[in-house]
Design an enzyme around this catalytic site. Structure first.
Site, mmCIF file in Angstrom:
data_model
loop_
_atom_site.group_PDB
_atom_site.id
_atom_site.type_symbol
_atom_site.label_atom_id
_atom_site.label_comp_id
_atom_site.label_asym_id
_atom_site.label_seq_id
_atom_site.Cartn_x
_atom_site.Cartn_y
_atom_site.Cartn_z
ATOM 1 N N SER A 688 0.924 -1.138 0.162
ATOM 2 C CA SER A 688 0.044 -0.253 0.053
ATOM 3 C C SER A 688 0.828 1.144 -0.142
ATOM 4 C CB SER A 688 -0.829 -0.435 1.550
ATOM 5 O OG SER A 688 -0.248 0.311 2.369
ATOM 6 N N LYS A 731 -6.740 3.284 8.679
ATOM 7 C CA LYS A 731 -5.477 4.370 7.590
ATOM 8 C C LYS A 731 -6.676 5.703 8.232
ATOM 9 C CE LYS A 731 -3.509 0.805 4.883
ATOM 10 N NZ LYS A 731 -3.397 0.482 3.375
#
Length: 788
Positions: A688, A731
């Site tokens: 990511s 996140k």
């Protein structure tokens, strides 16, 4: 009424004394005996006697099972005794009493039953009989002959009796009394001897009893001899069983053996025909074995386990949806998906009682309440609850059990849990199912758990120890896991996954205020007025003293405050404490964590990325430097292989499109590029960070600053496409804490963002990117010019 004495019309002495009813014990005159008592009425009688002249009446109960005897429940002939010693035993309300028999007494009337028995009795004098010397010698020889016959077959007598027999001139009255007191007979026979007041009657009764006992002992010895003849040296272990068999043959007595007891229980045993047939077969096999062999012990344990299993016992489920919802909301804050799924299950069970139970798998970071949810589910559904910890389990036999032929064999954990619950429809929590291992003995996940968690198979689950099918279809299995990656795919396919995500700061505040503070205050023994923790202080603990997805560390910090408060109160420094943010360093020390806040200014080659960790989300600063060199590409910061591959893909993409960004030809061959991620001691991995590293490299190569208020996440391909990633909730929370307003996420993660609550996404701007061309105009201060 006090203790008194008088004379009746026949000049026989009468008196009133406390009465103790004995169970299975008769005390003879001129003999010291000790016995234990625990009944309140008996203890009260002893205390009453001790307050006066320490004498009382003892009489045997006709039925030893009667707990509260009345006048009609005791024999009329008893003994007047004097208490010599009283000793309190460690057992509750139990006393050991030592008494000395004084005389026989006839109970005339029991006129008091509370708080203890009290009776009027007539003392029966021990009259000395008149008989000739020849008659006395004949009596003495008869008794001595019987005693000798007893000793020939191995009976031991009191040494006092031998001293009397060895005297030149034996007192036959004394000898008779000693035999009455020391003869090894049943208490009913001793009561008959006590009731024989006249000496001649007592002597005749004694001789009859001794002759009968002697015959019984001789027959027993003959039986033993017959058994010895039958058995050889290798069959000595059968002696006890054969003795019982011979006794039943000789006396015609129907003595019930263990096997017969098991067969009786089998008549009322509720189970399937297959289980009953198997059990009866094992009982018949057990019946042919010796009682003390190791093999008989194996079969005994097996039979008792089968009899104790709740084959047809069902617990009654909660039928009230509203009550179940109230309990779930009372026990946990948030977790709406879990609560809705449990209420859906209960609704289906109410509509269709024969439906199969679901296999739920609660997945989330540590400390988010997965295990406690299982307990709450059981409470809401009114089911029995059993927890099985699977962490580190690697032996299939732990789940499926061992064959009963092995020494120390036992049922597997699933069957043992059903046995522990006592019903066939409990809630069984399979904790840490993602940490099941395997070794040379087999793979427990595939070999056993696949069958346990398959609704089509678990109605006939085979436990190696039970050897008969065990129906698990009524069990509600709730599994917990920290990650789905380590759960084998076939096993995961059988479970309904419910994700328990990272708590937001607001959720942690609610949980602390509504649950954790009260719990820790109770454990520390504090009252509500003695400690108050402000919401601001709780939020400061959440932000600066813990870094986790759940609330486990938060609970520890609150517990630490409670313990220090208790100490301050006990030392007299404070009567009550109110904790504010300023007081936290005194209780918890300096701040432990400082979240990475937004950068103060735009910088070249520095991009803020978003990362998922086992304790929640975090922001990740990626730094890139370029310098003249020979095209060296260096990666530091404890990166994993996947992250390194993402960096390689990013640099390959930039080199392939360098002309679009005005990068000089041959730049990558004449410059070194160094990518570093701070906190180098912490391992980092995952795809990511691909777009983050690519953006940072382009910024460093083109000398264009990156906006400090932008964070991003996404996987990059060689052609610059942006692929979806996971952990968006964690996140996004990390970005919000860091004060970042604009977040760039992959286009295919748009649905994940839309599912997040307003509490998380409120005030934030999301950019959805499908290629790097969607990211760069937002992230960079301006786009680089294309090469001419």
């Amino acid at each position: 009424m006090g203790i008194k004495e008088g004379e009746n019309r026949m000049n026989e002495v009468t008196c009133e004394r406390p009465l103790v009813a004995l169970r299975g014990l008769v005390v003879m005159p001129d003999v010291s005996v000790n016995f234990d008592i625990s009944r309140k009425i008996s203890v009260s009688a002893i205390e009453e006697a001790m307050r006066h002249d320490q004498t009382l009446f003892l009489a045997a109960q006709k039925d030893a099972e009667i707990e509260d005897p009345g006048p009609e429940d005791v024999y009329t002939i008893g003994t007047m005794v004097r208490i010599k010693q009283i000793l309190k035993l460690p057992q509750k309300n139990q006393i050991r009493v030592t008494v000395e028999g004084r005389a026989r007494v006839r109970i005339l009337d029991i006129y008091q039953t509370s708080p203890h028995l009290k009776a009027e009795g007539m003392i029966l004098p021990a009259a000395v009989p008149a008989f000739s010397a020849a008659e006395a010698e004949a009596m003495q020889r008869t008794l001595a002959s019987i005693v000798e016959d007893f000793e020939k077959i191995g009976t031991k007598f009191n040494p006092e009796l031998h001293k009397i027999l060895e005297l030149p001139s034996v007192n036959v009255v004394n000898l008779t009394n000693q035999l009455c007191a020391n003869l090894p007979v049943k208490w009913q026979d001793r009561q008959r001897l006590l009731e024989a007041v006249e000496f001649r009657d007592r002597y005749i009764c004694l001789c009859r009893i001794m002759r009968r006992e002697l015959e019984v002992l001789k027959i027993n010895q003959e039986i033993q001899q017959k058994v010895r003849v039958r058995l050889d040296k290798n069959q000595r272990e059968y002696i006890l069983r054969e003795q019982m068999k011979e006794i039943r043959e000789e006396l015609g007595d129907d003595v019930q053996t263990e096997a017969e007891e098991y067969l009786e229980k089998l008549q009322d045993f509720k189970a399937s025909d297959e289980v009953k047939e198997k059990l009866e077969k094992e009982i018949r096999r057990f019946q042919t074995m010796a009682g003390n062999t190791s093999e008989s012990s194996v079969y005994r344990n097996y039979i008792e386990t089968i009899l104790e299993m709740p084959w047809e016992v069902m617990g009654e489920d909660n039928q009230d949806l509203n009550e179940a919802e109230r309990i779930l909301r009372e026990d946990h804050y948030g977790l709406e998906k879990v609560k809705e799924r449990i209420l859906d299950y209960l609704a289906v069970r109410l509509m269709n009682a024969s439906g199969k139970g679901p296999i739920l798998c609660l997945v989330g970071p540590p400390g988010t309440g997965k295990t406690s949810i299982g307990r709450s589910i059981a409470r809401a559904l009114n089911k029995k609850y059993v927890r099985i910890s699977l962490g580190g389990l690697h032996d299939e036999a732990e789940i499926r059990g061992h064959r009963k032929t092995y020494i120390g064999a036992m049922p597997g954990r699933i069957a043992a849990s059903i046995l522990q619950a006592g019903v066939r429809n409990p809630v069984i929590l399979l904790d840490e199912i993602d940490k099941i291992g395997s070794d040379y003995r087999g793979d427990a996940a595939f070999s056993a758990m696949l069958e346990v968690l398959d609704g089509e198979q678990n109605s006939h689950f085979r436990d190696n120890y039970l050897e008969v099918p065990l129906d698990l279809s009524e069990v509600l299995f709730v599994c917990t896991a920290n990650s789905l990656h380590t759960i084998p795919r076939p096993l995961l396919d059988r479970m309904e996954v419910i994700e328990i995500n990272t708590y937001t700061q607001n959720e942690k505040l609610h949980i602390a205020r509504e649950y954790l503070v009260d719990k820790q205050m109770q454990e520390a023994g504090l009252k509500k007025r003695q400690l108050q923790i402000s919401d601001e202080a709780l939020m400061e603990i959440i932000m600066s003293y813990t870094r986790e997805a759940g609330v486990r560390s938060l609970e520890r910090r609150i517990g630490e405050i409670c313990r220090k408060t208790a100490r301050l109160i006990l030392e007299g420094e404070r009567k009550s404490v109110r904790v504010s943010p300023k007081m936290l360093p005194k209780f918890l020390g300096p701040k432990k964590f400082d979240y990475n806040k937004i950068n103060e200014r735009n910088e070249i080659g520095v991009v803020r990325g978003l990362a998922w960790t086992s304790v929640g989300g975090d922001t990740l600063s990626v730094e890139v430097n370029t310098m003249p060199g020979k095209g060296k590409f260096e990666l530091t910061g404890q990166m994993g292989n996947v992250m390194k591959e993402s960096a390689m893909a990013g640099i390959s993409y930039l080199r392939s499109v360098s002309d679009q960004f005005g990068i000089e030809e041959g730049y990558f061959e004449s410059h070194d590029i160094h990518i570093h991620i701070p906190e180098g001691a912490v391992p980092k991995d995952g795809p990511s960070a691909g777009v983050t590293m690519t953006t940072a490299m382009l910024s460093a190569v083109t000398n264009i600053p990156v906006r400090a208020d932008v964070a991003m996440t996404g996987e990059i391909t060689l052609r610059g496409r942006v692929l979806p990633i996971g952990g968006l909730r964690e996140k996004t929370i990390a970005a919000r804490i860091a004060g970042i307003d604009t977040v760039i996420v992959p286009e295919k993660n748009k649905s994940d963002i839309e599912e997040l609550s307003e509490e998380i996404t409120g005030g934030m701007h999301f950019i959805y990117a499908s290629t790097m061309q969607d990211i760069l105009p937002v992230a960079l201060e301006h786009m680089p010019s294309a090469a001419r």
